[in-house]
Design a protein around this motif. Structure first.
Motif, mmCIF file in Angstrom:
data_model
loop_
_atom_site.group_PDB
_atom_site.id
_atom_site.type_symbol
_atom_site.label_atom_id
_atom_site.label_comp_id
_atom_site.label_asym_id
_atom_site.label_seq_id
_atom_site.Cartn_x
_atom_site.Cartn_y
_atom_site.Cartn_z
ATOM 1 N N GLN A 369 0.833 -1.211 0.000
ATOM 2 C CA GLN A 369 0.000 0.000 0.000
ATOM 3 C C GLN A 369 0.862 1.253 0.000
ATOM 4 O O GLN A 369 0.534 2.251 -0.648
ATOM 5 C CB GLN A 369 -0.932 0.015 1.223
ATOM 6 N N ARG A 370 1.983 1.180 0.734
ATOM 7 C CA ARG A 370 2.874 2.344 0.774
ATOM 8 C C ARG A 370 3.443 2.623 -0.623
ATOM 9 O O ARG A 370 3.501 3.768 -1.062
ATOM 10 C CB ARG A 370 4.025 2.094 1.755
ATOM 11 N N PHE A 371 3.862 1.567 -1.295
ATOM 12 C CA PHE A 371 4.381 1.736 -2.660
ATOM 13 C C PHE A 371 3.296 2.342 -3.555
ATOM 14 O O PHE A 371 3.561 3.226 -4.361
ATOM 15 C CB PHE A 371 4.840 0.383 -3.241
ATOM 16 N N ILE A 372 2.102 1.835 -3.387
ATOM 17 C CA ILE A 372 0.996 2.303 -4.238
ATOM 18 C C ILE A 372 0.678 3.766 -3.950
ATOM 19 O O ILE A 372 0.507 4.572 -4.859
ATOM 20 C CB ILE A 372 -0.249 1.408 -4.028
ATOM 21 N N ARG A 373 0.685 4.116 -2.646
ATOM 22 C CA ARG A 373 0.409 5.526 -2.279
ATOM 23 C C ARG A 373 1.441 6.468 -2.881
ATOM 24 O O ARG A 373 1.131 7.575 -3.285
ATOM 25 C CB ARG A 373 0.412 5.671 -0.751
ATOM 26 N N MET A 374 2.696 5.964 -2.949
ATOM 27 C CA MET A 374 3.760 6.800 -3.530
ATOM 28 C C MET A 374 3.667 6.888 -5.040
ATOM 29 O O MET A 374 4.387 7.649 -5.677
ATOM 30 C CB MET A 374 5.133 6.199 -3.183
#
Lengths: 411, 127
Positions: A369-374
């Motif tokens: 999710q963090r990768f996606i948010r970035m």
């Protein structure tokens, strides 16, 4: 007119004939000489090797009391061939033959030749002979007009002269116009621990160029005894010296250096901060994690890159810190953390855990999710399309469309 | 019946081959020399050596291929192999052991150390 023509043709023919005879005779002579040398080599080599393997004090009795003049080049070739291939006692004994049979003396004479290639060869052969008494001659050859002679003399003096060679070689580091610093540094680094004391002593007298080379050499030799001295070098006024010292400290990897490297991470000059970060990674210093995270926000890319790599090298706590950096306020730090996690294969390993129930799966989902948010979804899209496990592929694909990932990849 | 232990030296550099050959002969071994990987395997099959000293860089078959061939053939599987190579990088040495070498000596080598290693490998192994 006709007579002149005939005489001219005859003269040319005679010249060609003489040339042909000369070539054939020369070739025949060389063939005969080489055949004789091969024969003599076959006869002399076992004697030389027998001496090298044994413990006789002199080779002369085995050679019948002396060496015929025509056999000298053959013996020299045998000795120089073998002396390069062995170490230890046998090597010393082969070197002793070169001295006993007068070859070393002839090399001393060669060092005075007006021809540079003869001087260069003599210097090289003295290095192979490793005769201690050659050191003063070779040290003089360090001032030769020819670069080739100087360089071969430097190599030879390192091989033959032991620690006596270190000071002149270290001084040569300060003369980049007369010596190749890289070559001299290679020679000194190859000599290993015995050069450390001498390098430290000569350091204050060197130019900055030479000082940098000394720090580089120490970083290659990894002498633990030089660590306190290297710590002091972190106070040098020039940033390059401090950076190279930090690099050497990291390369040596003494845990006692962690504190000074953490302090160096606050240095006003970025090369020092970059090298300090790299060193802390090599030390696997977990206490440095908060500072390395701060260094991920450094304005210089090199510092951020080294800090990220250092966190990766520290292991699981460093990786966890990198994962947390994905939520950092600093975009550069986020991006660097993302790069490290991708290149280190962390993302790839973690997506496998997406299908695992429990904390591991939850942690993997948080990371994705963090990768996606970035917006760093390129690698995730690749994995959604190519991962070997269809369940993992499906799980990644289900996460991606929710954040607006390309539909064709997430299908 | 053979009294001396037989050692096959696989080495394409004639100077090194002669040095190692003379060194081992000096210590009472019966020495055979092969100048490439193929020749080494032929001699291994014909002469049944007790130990093989092999270079890594050789024509036709390199030392790793020789090792693989030896270790995949039940006739040669038990023959100790010492690699003698200029390659001193960690990965080369590790690869040598992974392929089945029993010891690894880097050139330029210490002659007496090589003999000691060879003798150690030829000692009868206790259970």
């Amino acid at each position: 007119m006709q007579r002149v023509l005939v005489v001219a043709i005859l003269a040319v023919a005679i010249a060609f004939l003489a040339l042909t005879i000369g070539i054939v005779a020369g070739k025949a002579w060389r063939e005969i000489r080489d055949a004789r040398r091969r024969r003599r080599r076959n006869a002399l080599e076992p004697i030389v090797l027998g001496f090298a393997h044994g413990d006789a004090p002199s080779i002369l009795p085995a050679l019948g009391g002396g060496v015929a003049r025509r056999d000298r080049p053959v013996l020299e070739a045998i000795l120089l061939d073998h002396v390069q291939r062995v170490r230890g006692v046998e090597r010393d004994r082969l070197g002793r033959i070169l001295d006993e049979l007068g070859f070393v003396e002839s090399y001393f004479a060669g060092l005075s030749s007006p021809r540079w290639w003869i001087r260069a060869r003599a210097a090289e052969h003295l290095g192979l002979a490793r005769a201690k008494r050659a050191t003063p001659h070779l040290l003089r050859a360090l001032d030769d007009d020819s670069y080739d002679v100087r360089l071969r003399a430097a190599k030879a003096v390192a091989a033959a002269g032991g620690t006596a060679a270190v000071a002149p070689l270290a001084k040569a580091l300060s003369e980049p116009n007369r010596f190749s610093t890289i070559r001299i540094a290679d020679i000194l680094a190859g000599m290993g621990h015995p050069v450390v004391r001498e390098l430290v002593d000569v350091f204050p007298h060197l130019t900055r160029h030479g000082k940098l080379a000394v720090l580089d050499i120490l970083g290659r030799i990894h002498p633990p005894e030089a660590v306190p001295w290297l710590h002091e070098r972190l106070q040098e006024p020039h940033r390059d010296l401090r950076a190279r010292a930090a690099h050497a400290i990291g390369a040596i990897g003494a845990t006692a250096s962690a504190g000074v490297l953490r302090a160096a991470l606050e240095d006003p000059d970025w090369p020092v901060r970059a090298m300090a970060a790299k060193g802390l990674g090599r030390l696997h210093d977990e206490e440095a994690i908060p500072q390395l995270c701060a260094a991920m926000r450094d304005r210089e890319w090199w510092v951020r890159a080294n800090a990220g790599e250092a966190l990766r090298r520290i292991g699981p706590p460093g990786i966890a810190a990198l994962e947390n950096m994905l939520d950092d306020e600093d975009r550069y730090a986020q991006h660097q953390a993302c790069l490290v996690l991708e290149s280190a294969g962390v993302l790839e390993r973690r997506v496998v855990e997406l299908v695992t129930p429990g904390p591991a799966g939850e942690r993997a989902a948080v990371l994705v999710q963090r990768f996606i948010r970035m917006g760093q979804t390129a690698r995730l899209c690749e994995l959604a399309a190519t991962h070997r496990d269809p369940v993992v592929r499906g799980t990644i694909a289900r996460l991606l469309p929710l954040s607006g990932a390309p539909q064709e990849v997430a299908r | 019946m053979r009294l001396a232990k037989r050692i096959l030296v696989a080495e394409d550099d004639p100077v090194t081959a002669r040095f190692v050959g003379s060194l081992l002969a000096e210590h009472g071994f019966d020495v055979l020399v092969a100048d490439d990987g193929d020749h080494a395997l032929e001699l291994a099959a014909d002469a049944a050596p007790d130990l093989i000293v092999s270079d890594l860089v050789m024509p036709y078959r390199d030392g790793y291929e020789v090792l693989r061939a030896l270790r995949s053939d039940p006739r040669f599987r038990a023959i100790p192999v010492v690699i003698l190579s200029m390659r001193d990088r960690e990965e080369d040495i590790v690869r040598g052991f992974e392929q089945g070498a029993d010891d690894y000596v880097v050139k330029p080598f210490n002659a007496r150390e090589l003999v000691a290693r060879v003798k150690k490998l030829l000692e009868p192994r206790s259970a």
